[in-house]
Design a protein around this motif. Structure first.
Motif, PDB file in Angstrom:
ATOM      1  N   LEU A 112     -28.379  12.249  -8.740  1.00 34.81           N
ATOM      2  CA  LEU A 112     -28.956  13.425  -9.013  1.00 34.81           C
ATOM      3  C   LEU A 112     -29.063  13.664 -10.906  1.00 34.81           C
ATOM      4  O   LEU A 112     -30.047  13.536 -11.561  1.00 34.81           O
ATOM      5  CB  LEU A 112     -28.476  14.835  -8.468  1.00 34.81           C
ATOM      6  CG  LEU A 112     -29.217  16.142  -9.083  1.00 34.81           C
ATOM      7  CD1 LEU A 112     -30.556  16.286  -8.231  1.00 34.81           C
ATOM      8  CD2 LEU A 112     -28.232  17.289  -8.414  1.00 34.81           C
ATOM      9  N   LEU A 113     -28.023  13.365 -11.428  1.00 37.11           N
ATOM     10  CA  LEU A 113     -27.737  13.597 -12.735  1.00 37.11           C
ATOM     11  C   LEU A 113     -28.204  12.589 -13.616  1.00 37.11           C
ATOM     12  O   LEU A 113     -28.738  12.728 -14.558  1.00 37.11           O
ATOM     13  CB  LEU A 113     -26.087  13.956 -13.253  1.00 37.11           C
ATOM     14  CG  LEU A 113     -25.675  15.068 -12.659  1.00 37.11           C
ATOM     15  CD1 LEU A 113     -24.321  15.320 -12.833  1.00 37.11           C
ATOM     16  CD2 LEU A 113     -26.304  16.404 -13.102  1.00 37.11           C
ATOM     17  N   ALA A 114     -27.937  11.279 -13.073  1.00 33.71           N
ATOM     18  CA  ALA A 114     -28.504  10.031 -13.875  1.00 33.71           C
ATOM     19  C   ALA A 114     -30.014   9.999 -13.540  1.00 33.71           C
ATOM     20  O   ALA A 114     -30.494   9.426 -14.788  1.00 33.71           O
ATOM     21  CB  ALA A 114     -27.939   8.659 -12.882  1.00 33.71           C
ATOM     22  N   ASN A 115     -30.645  10.468 -12.721  1.00 35.08           N
ATOM     23  CA  ASN A 115     -32.288  10.354 -12.557  1.00 35.08           C
ATOM     24  C   ASN A 115     -32.717  11.851 -13.024  1.00 35.08           C
ATOM     25  O   ASN A 115     -34.089  11.953 -12.876  1.00 35.08           O
ATOM     26  CB  ASN A 115     -32.505  10.187 -11.303  1.00 35.08           C
ATOM     27  CG  ASN A 115     -32.264   8.802 -10.868  1.00 35.08           C
ATOM     28  OD1 ASN A 115     -33.010   7.947 -11.100  1.00 35.08           O
ATOM     29  ND2 ASN A 115     -31.008   8.439 -10.305  1.00 35.08           N
ATOM     30  N   ASN A 116     -32.154  12.875 -13.230  1.00 32.78           N
ATOM     31  CA  ASN A 116     -32.489  14.228 -13.851  1.00 32.78           C
ATOM     32  C   ASN A 116     -31.639  14.569 -14.916  1.00 32.78           C
ATOM     33  O   ASN A 116     -30.876  15.482 -14.793  1.00 32.78           O
ATOM     34  CB  ASN A 116     -32.564  15.195 -12.663  1.00 32.78           C
ATOM     35  CG  ASN A 116     -33.548  14.742 -11.504  1.00 32.78           C
ATOM     36  OD1 ASN A 116     -34.799  14.953 -11.571  1.00 32.78           O
ATOM     37  ND2 ASN A 116     -32.764  14.050 -10.729  1.00 32.78           N
ATOM     38  N   PRO A 117     -31.890  13.904 -16.252  1.00 33.80           N
ATOM     39  CA  PRO A 117     -31.098  14.294 -17.504  1.00 33.80           C
ATOM     40  C   PRO A 117     -31.201  15.484 -17.970  1.00 33.80           C
ATOM     41  O   PRO A 117     -30.072  15.935 -18.800  1.00 33.80           O
ATOM     42  CB  PRO A 117     -31.255  13.154 -18.202  1.00 33.80           C
ATOM     43  CG  PRO A 117     -32.404  12.705 -17.804  1.00 33.80           C
ATOM     44  CD  PRO A 117     -32.822  12.962 -16.561  1.00 33.80           C
ATOM     45  N   ASP A 118     -32.151  16.465 -17.469  1.00 35.87           N
ATOM     46  CA  ASP A 118     -32.310  17.733 -17.844  1.00 35.87           C
ATOM     47  C   ASP A 118     -31.494  18.654 -17.208  1.00 35.87           C
ATOM     48  O   ASP A 118     -31.298  19.830 -17.642  1.00 35.87           O
ATOM     49  CB  ASP A 118     -33.676  18.137 -18.271  1.00 35.87           C
ATOM     50  CG  ASP A 118     -34.352  17.860 -16.569  1.00 35.87           C
ATOM     51  OD1 ASP A 118     -34.190  16.973 -15.747  1.00 35.87           O
ATOM     52  OD2 ASP A 118     -35.527  18.661 -16.367  1.00 35.87           O
ATOM     53  N   ILE A 119     -30.666  18.436 -16.153  1.00 36.16           N
ATOM     54  CA  ILE A 119     -29.912  19.209 -15.367  1.00 36.16           C
ATOM     55  C   ILE A 119     -28.648  19.044 -15.901  1.00 36.16           C
ATOM     56  O   ILE A 119     -27.880  18.282 -15.982  1.00 36.16           O
ATOM     57  CB  ILE A 119     -29.731  18.725 -13.935  1.00 36.16           C
ATOM     58  CG1 ILE A 119     -31.127  18.633 -13.031  1.00 36.16           C
ATOM     59  CG2 ILE A 119     -28.721  19.500 -13.228  1.00 36.16           C
ATOM     60  CD1 ILE A 119     -31.292  18.188 -11.597  1.00 36.16           C
ATOM     61  N   PRO A 120     -28.039  20.498 -16.197  1.00 35.81           N
ATOM     62  CA  PRO A 120     -26.923  20.410 -16.924  1.00 35.81           C
ATOM     63  C   PRO A 120     -25.921  19.868 -15.938  1.00 35.81           C
ATOM     64  O   PRO A 120     -25.722  20.184 -14.853  1.00 35.81           O
ATOM     65  CB  PRO A 120     -26.467  21.903 -17.212  1.00 35.81           C
ATOM     66  CG  PRO A 120     -27.880  22.400 -17.396  1.00 35.81           C
ATOM     67  CD  PRO A 120     -28.897  21.607 -16.254  1.00 35.81           C
ATOM     68  N   ALA A 121     -24.814  19.228 -16.167  1.00 34.19           N
ATOM     69  CA  ALA A 121     -23.815  18.669 -15.345  1.00 34.19           C
ATOM     70  C   ALA A 121     -23.035  19.534 -14.762  1.00 34.19           C
ATOM     71  O   ALA A 121     -22.763  19.324 -13.321  1.00 34.19           O
ATOM     72  CB  ALA A 121     -22.785  17.616 -16.340  1.00 34.19           C
ATOM     73  N   GLY A 122     -22.665  20.635 -15.336  1.00 41.42           N
ATOM     74  CA  GLY A 122     -22.091  21.739 -14.422  1.00 41.42           C
ATOM     75  C   GLY A 122     -22.933  22.513 -13.401  1.00 41.42           C
ATOM     76  O   GLY A 122     -22.172  23.131 -12.732  1.00 41.42           O
TER      77      GLY A 122
END
Length: 400
Positions: free
Chosen positions: A178-188
């Motif tokens: 999810l995070l790799a393919n949606n970099p605008d999502i804050p990791a937290g």
């Protein structure tokens, strides 16, 4: 807290024993009141209506038809359901005060109503990510990334992530993807929130096994592999048939395939044409009956299409683990379910697109201490995959 739960699962009440109804029971047990928004297809004739119970409320919303219809009608129904949900909630629940909005994928088209309801009620939102669409459809060859259909649904997906204050993912690989393919999502914003159920009492496995063998006329000296649930395109039925064809002469294995779905005819045609002695097809069973059968089997099978590039974690594994069955996990390379099962001693993993790999995994299970592995499966479920764990993750996130 009052919790608004938007779901595409059909709820008749909260005692249905699945990952969503069990979560609602856990919320109720902790003193919260869920308001469950659930669909009814137009073909059922049921109208939109609110029903209040002492511990919860169910709002049934009439939507278009999505089952047993053309892809065009299903697509229209999926696209229009968001507006139907918003209008129904505003009309029937608009005067309530909500502390949290909870929802899951599929579908991703809830982004619109979630955004509006978040503004209306002024409360945080939590997405339980059970399906990564539209990439899963691309993986299965349903359309390409150049398609306007893909671009439309990808925009909806991004909107849903943006409106979600927290995103609960089913496994570590889910979070990473999810995070790799949606970099605008804050990791937290992404956290581990696996599927969970309320485990039933442990069954008498010896008695259950004897009953299943007698009822289905299965030879006593064979290991019964159960594949139950939906038999659709995500399950990779062509790859499954290729593996079953190589296993059909074996006397030490028996494959029980229970369920229905869009691709079930592939299994039916294979068994009708080749008439293997060690494969039995059963129709979809009521939950209670299915659990009785599961308790009498020896191995639970998870089979996914090998083309997937997204990490899946099918909830069908929970019923196997609940009934103390070790897992045969045949999946794509992206899914980490098999690695988790092997690392914790309750399953064997292989690549579903490689029949030789599947046969080697079956051989390994045939030699293994399956009773010990089944006990590990039940223990791991109780320690990690209960509805109480899911509930705790969601409420802990809300408290942050």
């Amino acid at each position: 807290m009052n919790i608004l739960f938007l779901t595409m699962n059909v709820f008749t009440d909260v005692d249905m024993h699945n990952i969503y109804s069990d979560l609602m029971l856990e919320l109720i047990a902790k003193g919260h009141r869920p308001f469950i928004v659930t669909p009814r297809q137009k073909s059922t004739g049921e109208k939109t209506a609110r029903t209040d119970y002492p511990t919860h409320t169910i709002l049934t919303v009439q939507i278009g038809n999505t089952a047993g219809v053309s892809l065009i009608e299903k697509g229209i129904s999926t696209v229009t359901l968001s507006g139907r949900y918003y209008r129904a909630v505003r009309k029937h629940l608009g005067r309530e005060k909500f502390d949290l909005i909870l929802y899951s994928t599929p579908p991703i088209t809830l982004a619109g109503p979630v955004r509006k309801l978040k503004k209306l009620f002024g409360c945080p939102t939590y997405l339980m990510l059970k399906d990564i669409f539209p990439q899963n459809a691309v993986d299965l060859g349903m359309f390409s990334k150049r398609s306007p259909i893909y671009r439309y649904f990808r925009r909806q997906e991004k909107k849903l992530y943006r409106v979600s204050d927290r995103i609960g993912c089913m496994s570590p690989a889910n979070i990473k993807y999810l995070l790799a393919n949606n970099p605008d999502i804050p990791a937290g914003n992404a956290e581990l929130c696996p599927n969970g159920i309320i485990p039933g009492e442990r069954a008498d496995r010896c008695a259950a096994r004897e009953a299943v063998h007698q009822r289905l006329d299965i030879p006593e000296d064979t290991t019964v592999y159960l594949l139950g649930g939906n038999l659709g395109r995500p399950q990779g039925l062509p790859a499954l048939v290729a593996c079953l064809r190589l296993l059909k002469e074996r006397k030490d294995c028996f494959f029980l395939i229970c369920g229905s779905g869009t691709d079930a005819l592939l299994i039916d045609d294979f068994t009708a044409q080749e008439q293997p002695d060690n494969i039995l097809r059963c129709p979809l069973m009521p939950k209670e009956e299915y659990d009785e059968v599961a308790a009498g089997c020896d191995v639970g099978v998870v089979f996914l299409d090998p083309r997937f590039t997204i990490p899946n974690y099918p909830s069908r594994a929970l019923s196997y683990m609940e009934n103390s069955l070790p897992l045969l996990v045949c999946t794509d390379d992206a899914t980490d379910m098999g690695a988790i099962a092997e690392e914790n001693g309750f399953g064997v993993a292989c690549n579903s697109g490689d029949p030789a790999s599947v046969l080697a995994a079956v051989d390994k299970l045939q030699r293994a201490d399956r009773e010990a592995m089944g006990a590990n499966a039940r223990r791991y479920l109780e320690q990690n995959y209960t509805a109480a764990h899911t509930c705790e993750r969601i409420l802990r996130s809300y408290d942050k």
